[in-house]
Design a protein around this motif. Structure first.
Motif, mmCIF file in Angstrom:
data_model
loop_
_atom_site.group_PDB
_atom_site.id
_atom_site.type_symbol
_atom_site.label_atom_id
_atom_site.label_comp_id
_atom_site.label_asym_id
_atom_site.label_seq_id
_atom_site.Cartn_x
_atom_site.Cartn_y
_atom_site.Cartn_z
ATOM 1 N N HIS A 104 36.502 32.630 50.327
ATOM 2 C CA HIS A 104 35.646 31.583 49.744
ATOM 3 C C HIS A 104 34.498 32.221 48.958
ATOM 4 C CE1 HIS A 104 33.536 27.762 49.389
ATOM 5 N NE2 HIS A 104 32.443 28.399 49.788
ATOM 6 N N ARG A 105 33.856 33.229 49.549
ATOM 7 C CA ARG A 105 32.734 33.895 48.860
ATOM 8 C C ARG A 105 33.205 34.561 47.571
ATOM 9 N NH1 ARG A 105 30.295 36.313 54.388
ATOM 10 N NH2 ARG A 105 28.932 34.555 54.892
ATOM 11 N N ARG A 106 34.378 35.201 47.594
ATOM 12 C CA ARG A 106 34.923 35.815 46.380
ATOM 13 C C ARG A 106 35.190 34.764 45.306
ATOM 14 N NH1 ARG A 106 37.935 38.786 49.853
ATOM 15 N NH2 ARG A 106 39.793 37.545 49.440
ATOM 16 N N ALA A 107 35.745 33.612 45.722
ATOM 17 C CA ALA A 107 36.032 32.538 44.758
ATOM 18 C C ALA A 107 34.738 32.043 44.102
ATOM 19 C CB ALA A 107 36.759 31.390 45.458
ATOM 20 N N ALA A 161 31.888 33.787 43.765
ATOM 21 C CA ALA A 161 31.383 34.859 42.897
ATOM 22 C C ALA A 161 32.212 34.974 41.616
ATOM 23 C CB ALA A 161 31.381 36.183 43.660
ATOM 24 N N ASP A 162 33.533 34.907 41.725
ATOM 25 C CA ASP A 162 34.398 34.985 40.533
ATOM 26 C C ASP A 162 34.122 33.840 39.573
ATOM 27 O OD1 ASP A 162 35.561 37.245 41.605
ATOM 28 O OD2 ASP A 162 37.433 36.249 42.205
ATOM 29 N N THR A 163 33.943 32.653 40.108
ATOM 30 C CA THR A 163 33.691 31.483 39.262
ATOM 31 C C THR A 163 32.352 31.612 38.556
ATOM 32 O OG1 THR A 163 34.999 30.110 40.748
ATOM 33 C CG2 THR A 163 33.542 28.969 39.220
ATOM 34 N N ARG A 166 30.805 34.377 37.785
ATOM 35 C CA ARG A 166 30.965 35.399 36.734
ATOM 36 C C ARG A 166 31.665 34.819 35.507
ATOM 37 N NH1 ARG A 166 31.410 38.970 40.963
ATOM 38 N NH2 ARG A 166 33.662 38.686 41.167
ATOM 39 N N TRP A 167 32.702 33.988 35.741
ATOM 40 C CA TRP A 167 33.417 33.381 34.621
ATOM 41 C C TRP A 167 32.483 32.450 33.836
ATOM 42 C CZ3 TRP A 167 34.428 28.664 32.582
ATOM 43 C CH2 TRP A 167 35.396 28.619 31.584
ATOM 44 N N GLU A 213 29.206 32.643 33.626
ATOM 45 C CA GLU A 213 28.248 33.463 32.888
ATOM 46 C C GLU A 213 28.855 33.995 31.590
ATOM 47 O OE1 GLU A 213 25.353 35.437 36.231
ATOM 48 O OE2 GLU A 213 27.341 36.320 35.960
#
Length: 199
Positions: free
Chosen positions: A140-143, A145-147, A149-150, A152
């Motif tokens: 969940h935390r990776r999802a 963070a990835d979102t 970043r996308w 940004e």
């Protein structure tokens, strides 16, 4: 929470308080462009004028019925300015207002992002052994963070210029994340809510 209009009474406060209030504002109000922004400013001025005519402080609260009458009067006056005639009825005035709202550009300071996995993932997380629960939490935390970043890289911009006419790239977004572990009804439901603003 100070009641509306408390700054209008600031003349009775010591000069140091007035100075601090003026110099600690967080920034300027975000602009609105078009007829709706102009209407809002004119309604605000009409509220102040109403209060002053009635011997009240400029920002004192006004009864909602009176406020609605003032607002409708300003809307009709602007309609007349634009069309050279009064609206034929309330329906025509409402239609014109809706069309103007659709054309209005409004600056915003940021957005709320809500990250919620499927309910089944939250239930599995809640009833799993600690190692599995940690893996679900990490996913969940990776999802999130990835979102972010996308966003940004692809979706977060800011505007510059007197009417926000130039779109400007940003270096990143600034935000705060709030984690909820259960739904309003008390069921397990991991949700991350972020409030973000271009940085």
């Amino acid at each position: 929470m100070p009641r509306p209009g408390w700054l209008s009474k600031a003349r009775h406060l010591p000069p140091s308080f007035r100075h601090q209030s003026r110099h600690t504002q967080l920034g300027r109000r975000f602009p609105e462009y078009g007829v709706v922004g102009d209407l809002r400013r004119r309604v605000g001025r009409a509220h102040v004028a109403h209060n002053l005519r009635n011997g009240r402080a400029p920002n004192d609260p006004i009864d909602e019925t009176v406020r609605a009458g003032i607002r409708r009067g300003v809307q009709r006056a602007v309609f007349v300015e634009q069309h050279g005639r009064a609206p034929s009825d309330d329906a025509e005035l409402r239609k014109w207002l809706a069309q103007e709202r659709a054309k209005t550009k409004t600056a915003v300071s940021g957005y709320e992002l809500v990250f919620a996995p499927p309910k089944s993932a939250s239930v599995v997380w809640a009833v799993s052994e600690p190692e599995t629960a940690q893996r679900i939490l990490a996913a969940h935390r990776r999802a999130v963070a990835d979102t972010v970043r996308w966003i940004e890289a692809n979706a977060a911009f800011t505007r510059s210029g007197s009417e926000g006419q130039a779109q400007v790239d940003i270096d990143g977004i600034c935000g705060a994340a709030f984690v909820h572990w259960e739904s309003r009804t008390g069921d397990p439901h991991r949700v991350t809510i972020r409030t973000d603003s271009p940085g």
